[in-house]
Design a protein around this motif. Structure first.
Motif, PDB file in Angstrom:
ATOM      1  N   LYS A 522      -5.133  14.628  19.904  1.00 20.57           N
ATOM      2  CA  LYS A 522      -4.401  15.869  20.294  1.00 20.57           C
ATOM      3  C   LYS A 522      -2.794  15.485  20.223  1.00 20.57           C
ATOM      4  O   LYS A 522      -2.082  16.336  20.315  1.00 20.57           O
ATOM      5  CB  LYS A 522      -4.839  16.648  21.440  1.00 20.57           C
ATOM      6  N   LYS A 523      -2.415  14.241  20.282  1.00 21.72           N
ATOM      7  CA  LYS A 523      -1.104  13.713  20.480  1.00 21.72           C
ATOM      8  C   LYS A 523      -0.750  13.034  19.110  1.00 21.72           C
ATOM      9  O   LYS A 523      -1.519  12.775  18.388  1.00 21.72           O
ATOM     10  CB  LYS A 523      -0.978  12.779  21.889  1.00 21.72           C
ATOM     11  N   PRO A 524       0.822  12.978  18.908  1.00 20.82           N
ATOM     12  CA  PRO A 524       1.236  12.236  17.725  1.00 20.82           C
ATOM     13  C   PRO A 524       0.426  10.662  18.051  1.00 20.82           C
ATOM     14  O   PRO A 524       0.562  10.211  18.904  1.00 20.82           O
ATOM     15  CB  PRO A 524       2.539  12.328  18.055  1.00 20.82           C
ATOM     16  N   PHE A 525       0.088  10.227  16.925  1.00 21.66           N
ATOM     17  CA  PHE A 525      -0.794   8.793  17.261  1.00 21.66           C
ATOM     18  C   PHE A 525      -0.099   7.854  16.077  1.00 21.66           C
ATOM     19  O   PHE A 525      -0.235   8.345  14.990  1.00 21.66           O
ATOM     20  CB  PHE A 525      -2.268   9.171  16.869  1.00 21.66           C
ATOM     21  N   ILE A 526      -0.042   6.711  16.576  1.00 23.71           N
ATOM     22  CA  ILE A 526       0.356   5.671  15.663  1.00 23.71           C
ATOM     23  C   ILE A 526      -0.704   4.591  15.412  1.00 23.71           C
ATOM     24  O   ILE A 526      -1.166   4.146  16.648  1.00 23.71           O
ATOM     25  CB  ILE A 526       1.694   5.010  16.021  1.00 23.71           C
ATOM     26  N   ILE A 527      -1.288   4.170  14.310  1.00 27.81           N
ATOM     27  CA  ILE A 527      -2.097   3.289  13.943  1.00 27.81           C
ATOM     28  C   ILE A 527      -1.223   1.785  13.738  1.00 27.81           C
ATOM     29  O   ILE A 527      -0.514   1.986  12.666  1.00 27.81           O
ATOM     30  CB  ILE A 527      -3.155   3.247  13.187  1.00 27.81           C
ATOM     31  N   ASP A 528      -0.838   0.979  14.243  1.00 25.79           N
ATOM     32  CA  ASP A 528       0.002  -0.177  14.038  1.00 25.79           C
ATOM     33  C   ASP A 528      -1.095  -1.405  13.371  1.00 25.79           C
ATOM     34  O   ASP A 528      -1.704  -1.981  13.880  1.00 25.79           O
ATOM     35  CB  ASP A 528       0.454  -0.922  15.366  1.00 25.79           C
ATOM     36  N   ALA A 529      -1.023  -1.197  12.033  1.00 29.66           N
ATOM     37  CA  ALA A 529      -1.887  -1.937  11.202  1.00 29.66           C
ATOM     38  C   ALA A 529      -1.185  -3.275  10.969  1.00 29.66           C
ATOM     39  O   ALA A 529      -0.298  -3.083  10.008  1.00 29.66           O
ATOM     40  CB  ALA A 529      -2.358  -1.031   9.981  1.00 29.66           C
ATOM     41  N   VAL A 530      -1.716  -4.174  11.514  1.00 24.31           N
ATOM     42  CA  VAL A 530      -0.992  -5.673  11.191  1.00 24.31           C
ATOM     43  C   VAL A 530      -1.655  -6.031   9.946  1.00 24.31           C
ATOM     44  O   VAL A 530      -2.940  -6.416   9.944  1.00 24.31           O
ATOM     45  CB  VAL A 530      -1.296  -6.727  12.227  1.00 24.31           C
ATOM     46  N   VAL A 531      -0.970  -6.163   8.753  1.00 27.31           N
ATOM     47  CA  VAL A 531      -1.446  -6.670   7.521  1.00 27.31           C
ATOM     48  C   VAL A 531      -0.801  -7.572   6.802  1.00 27.31           C
ATOM     49  O   VAL A 531       0.314  -7.855   7.009  1.00 27.31           O
ATOM     50  CB  VAL A 531      -1.452  -5.311   6.491  1.00 27.31           C
ATOM     51  N   SER A 532      -1.371  -8.083   5.914  1.00 27.66           N
ATOM     52  CA  SER A 532      -0.843  -9.008   5.156  1.00 27.66           C
ATOM     53  C   SER A 532       0.218  -8.658   4.033  1.00 27.66           C
ATOM     54  O   SER A 532       0.283  -7.764   3.415  1.00 27.66           O
ATOM     55  CB  SER A 532      -1.914  -9.798   4.141  1.00 27.66           C
ATOM     56  N   SER A 533       1.269  -9.685   4.256  1.00 29.51           N
ATOM     57  CA  SER A 533       2.592  -9.218   3.158  1.00 29.51           C
ATOM     58  C   SER A 533       2.043  -9.889   1.992  1.00 29.51           C
ATOM     59  O   SER A 533       2.963  -9.789   1.098  1.00 29.51           O
ATOM     60  CB  SER A 533       3.853 -10.021   3.928  1.00 29.51           C
ATOM     61  N   GLY A 534       1.134 -10.533   1.767  1.00 27.84           N
ATOM     62  CA  GLY A 534       0.559 -11.130   0.463  1.00 27.84           C
ATOM     63  C   GLY A 534      -0.337 -10.542  -0.479  1.00 27.84           C
ATOM     64  O   GLY A 534      -0.568 -10.726  -1.631  1.00 27.84           O
ATOM     65  N   ALA A 535      -0.381  -9.147   0.020  1.00 27.93           N
ATOM     66  CA  ALA A 535      -1.469  -8.351  -0.789  1.00 27.93           C
ATOM     67  C   ALA A 535      -0.702  -7.840  -1.925  1.00 27.93           C
ATOM     68  O   ALA A 535       0.238  -7.391  -2.036  1.00 27.93           O
ATOM     69  CB  ALA A 535      -1.833  -7.105   0.121  1.00 27.93           C
ATOM     70  N   LEU A 536      -1.324  -8.072  -3.144  1.00 23.96           N
ATOM     71  CA  LEU A 536      -0.659  -7.867  -4.450  1.00 23.96           C
ATOM     72  C   LEU A 536      -1.106  -6.698  -5.212  1.00 23.96           C
ATOM     73  O   LEU A 536      -2.358  -6.354  -5.002  1.00 23.96           O
ATOM     74  CB  LEU A 536      -0.844  -9.244  -5.316  1.00 23.96           C
ATOM     75  N   SER A 537      -0.301  -5.871  -5.798  1.00 22.11           N
ATOM     76  CA  SER A 537      -0.918  -4.770  -6.860  1.00 22.11           C
ATOM     77  C   SER A 537      -0.099  -4.822  -7.921  1.00 22.11           C
ATOM     78  O   SER A 537       1.273  -4.833  -8.089  1.00 22.11           O
ATOM     79  CB  SER A 537      -0.422  -3.616  -5.937  1.00 22.11           C
ATOM     80  N   LEU A 538      -0.764  -5.473  -9.065  1.00 25.81           N
ATOM     81  CA  LEU A 538       0.064  -5.604 -10.385  1.00 25.81           C
ATOM     82  C   LEU A 538      -0.203  -4.351 -11.380  1.00 25.81           C
ATOM     83  O   LEU A 538      -1.053  -3.434 -11.051  1.00 25.81           O
ATOM     84  CB  LEU A 538      -1.091  -6.553 -11.325  1.00 25.81           C
ATOM     85  N   PRO A 539       0.902  -4.236 -12.102  1.00 27.63           N
ATOM     86  CA  PRO A 539       1.085  -3.011 -12.975  1.00 27.63           C
ATOM     87  C   PRO A 539      -0.199  -2.686 -13.772  1.00 27.63           C
ATOM     88  O   PRO A 539      -1.050  -3.862 -14.228  1.00 27.63           O
ATOM     89  CB  PRO A 539       2.331  -3.144 -13.767  1.00 27.63           C
ATOM     90  N   PRO A 540      -0.796  -1.572 -14.135  1.00 29.30           N
ATOM     91  CA  PRO A 540      -1.962  -1.601 -15.323  1.00 29.30           C
ATOM     92  C   PRO A 540      -1.632  -2.117 -16.568  1.00 29.30           C
ATOM     93  O   PRO A 540      -2.814  -2.467 -17.130  1.00 29.30           O
ATOM     94  CB  PRO A 540      -2.037  -0.125 -15.590  1.00 29.30           C
TER      95      PRO A 540
END
Length: 581
Positions: A522-540
């Motif tokens: 019921k409050k403002p809520f933050i999920i601090d997601a510690v994720v990899s900086s190496g995740a890649l997303s290539l163009p189509p």
């Protein structure tokens, strides 16, 4: 007791249905803010920064369909509004900016905080109501509002400090203001020409934009008759979602192969309600029909064989009876099969079994997709958070997604979520943000706590500006790791310090329960997601330019590694670990 000009302005806004004004007060606005304080029909939302106020007004208007209003006082306060207002302009969102001005007797003297706001706002506003006298005020105020609503544009009302407290005049000029709607109907002849082209063609691709928002059913009906795959823009992701029949996804830098190929491999491209800007992802020798309510958009990005000036609903109402149902669905079926394979690959990338750490960001987006309400509102940051949202969240049912899709500004997500939550108090509002963007806007998390807004904020905490890194590599540069680095706090602890709630997630087994906890908060809520900086997303589609750019970048990184650059070695290791796991 006679009303002053500030009270008159407020009355006009209230009768229009405006419920919130987002801003930071100051001397020139004090009479206006006092008028709001004395009213039970409208609320002053005191923000920590005017830039966040203008983004909040954008989020309010985008998700309510009503006029958004923000305010900043003279000079510096007004200037802080600019970036959010540019975003509203580029997203075609009706917003009124109320700005103060120094007392008129001081104008032109280089007075303290004096700025020529007319010049500054000329490129943003369709109209600027600069109030010079109380007699003039109601006419120019109402003109600004009518133009903002009619053009889905930004307009500004300038309230000089001395005029703000003057007795209001010309009350008889005030009248009800409505947003009028009408149809722009094309001629039978031009629609018949379009029908002839489509009926004679074998492989037709539809590129659909936000202009199709009121025409979803008709576009789907046309797609079925033509056996035409639908590729959509990012803004139209909540119109033509991943689960809709004949939709094959996005094109563009963050698109997918089936969406790209539907546009690039068709014999005829039908562009409906879009000014899709990325010309390298459009065909330039394919026969193209473009339909748009804004005539200046037709042929703006690629050569058009037939342009039709019309709203999409009126065009399709005339067109559909003229279209012959096709039997050959090979082109559509092939692309739909490829889209299903791509979605299966995305699901595999988002599997919680991929538990190497730092975590894969895709897992968080997938879990939000699973648990978010069917009418949830999503605000998406500019950057890699937009990629994970576009790839792993289906904006089906009554879901909405908004962001800085044309202006491309960072720090839109969280303040836009504030505006969206105010205008939709009963709905779930999810903000997907990168750490860099949240760092720009985080001061107004206190505002969310103050007003008890249960916004759910997912921060992809990879300690770098990930999308900028991708752009550097595309350009053939080795990443400037020091410039890209983000030094972050524990965002969950920050949420609690502000009076909200939050959780830091570093292990895959904790992701699902964190999403559920945020959903139920019921409050403002933050999920601090510690994720990899190496995740890649290539163009189509990877062309020679991209291959050369990424290849050159990796060669330069390798040279730096051989030369003893430990930071580049750590960067490459993260990318390899993320990719192969």
């Amino acid at each position: 007791m006679a009303k002053n000009v500030s009270e008159q302005l407020l009355d006009i806004l209230i009768h229009l249905g405006v419920k919130q004004v987002y801003g930071v007060t100051g001397d020139a606005l004090n009479f206006f803010v006092k008028a709001i304080e004395n009213s039970e029909d409208i609320e002053w939302i005191g923000m920590k920064h005017e830039g966040n106020a203008s983004f909040a007004a954008f989020g309010d208007s985008q998700t309510s369909g009503k006029l958004g209003v923000c305010a900043g006082t003279v000079g510096p306060g007004a200037l802080h509004l600019i970036n959010g207002l540019y975003n509203a302009k580029k997203e075609r969102t009706p917003v009124i900016a109320i700005t103060g001005q120094v007392p008129q007797r001081q104008e032109g003297t280089n007075f303290f905080q004096e700025v020529d706001l007319k010049k500054v706002f000329d490129d943003i506003c369709d109209y600027q109501a600069i109030i010079k006298t109380p007699e003039q005020a109601p006419m120019v105020i109402q003109r600004a509002i009518k133009i903002a609503l009619a053009n889905n544009a930004v307009c500004r009302i300038e309230l000089p400090a001395n005029v703000a407290e003057m007795t209001a005049e010309n009350q008889e000029f005030i009248h009800p203001i409505k947003k009028y709607t009408s149809s722009l109907v094309p001629s039978e002849e031009v629609v018949a020409e379009a029908a002839s082209i489509l009926n004679k063609s074998k492989k037709i691709g539809i590129l659909a934009g936000d202009g199709c928002r009121e025409s979803r059913t008709a576009v789907l009906g046309l797609s079925k008759k033509l056996k035409a795959p639908i590729t959509h823009t990012l803004r139209a992701s909540d119109i033509f979602d991943h689960d809709t029949e004949n939709v094959v996804g996005l094109t563009g830098l963050i698109g997918n192969p089936s969406g790209y190929n539907a546009v690039m491999q068709c014999d005829v491209l039908l562009m409906l309600g879009t000014d899709f800007p990325y010309i390298e992802f459009l065909p330039h020798k394919t026969k193209t029909i473009q339909v748009d309510i804004r005539q200046e958009n037709i042929g703006n990005r690629t050569a058009v064989d037939l342009g039709i000036w019309s709203d999409i609903s009126s065009f399709l109402k005339i067109l559909l009876p003229k279209i012959e149902t096709k039997k050959d669905a090979d082109f559509l079926n092939k692309l739909r099969d490829n889209f299903q394979k791509w979605k299966a690959n995305m699901a595999q990338q988002a599997s919680a079994s991929r538990d190497n750490e730092p975590l894969h960001p895709q897992i968080f987006a997938d879990q939000i997709n699973r648990y978010a309400a069917n009418d949830a509102i999503f605000t998406v940051e500019t950057g890699t958070s937009a990629i994970w949202a576009a790839h792993h969240i289906s904006f089906h049912s009554q879901r909405r997604v908004i962001g800085s899709f044309n202006h491309g500004s960072m720090a839109v997500g969280f303040p836009a979520a504030i505006g969206a939550q105010f205008s939709n108090p009963g709905k779930e509002v999810w903000c997907l943000s990168g750490d860099g963007a949240f760092n720009m806007a985080m001061q107004d998390f206190i505002t969310a706590v103050k007003y008890k807004l249960p916004i759910k904020v997912l921060i992809f905490n990879n300690s770098e500006l990930g999308f900028v890194k991708l752009e550097m590599e595309k350009a053939g540069l080795s990443p400037s790791l020091k410039a890209l680095e983000e030094v972050n706090m524990n965002f969950a602890d920050y949420a609690k310090l502000c009076g909200g709630d939050g959780i830091r997630v570093e292990h895959a087994g904790d992701i699902e329960k964190a999403i559920i906890q945020a959903k139920n908060s019921k409050k403002p809520f933050i999920i601090d997601a510690v994720v990899s900086s190496g995740a890649l997303s290539l163009p189509p589609h990877i062309g020679f330019k991209e291959v050369f750019g990424f290849g050159t970048s990796k060669i330069k990184e390798a040279v730096q590694i051989v030369s003893g650059d430990k930071s580049q070695w750590e960067n490459l290791k993260k990318e390899l670990e993320s990719y192969f796991n």
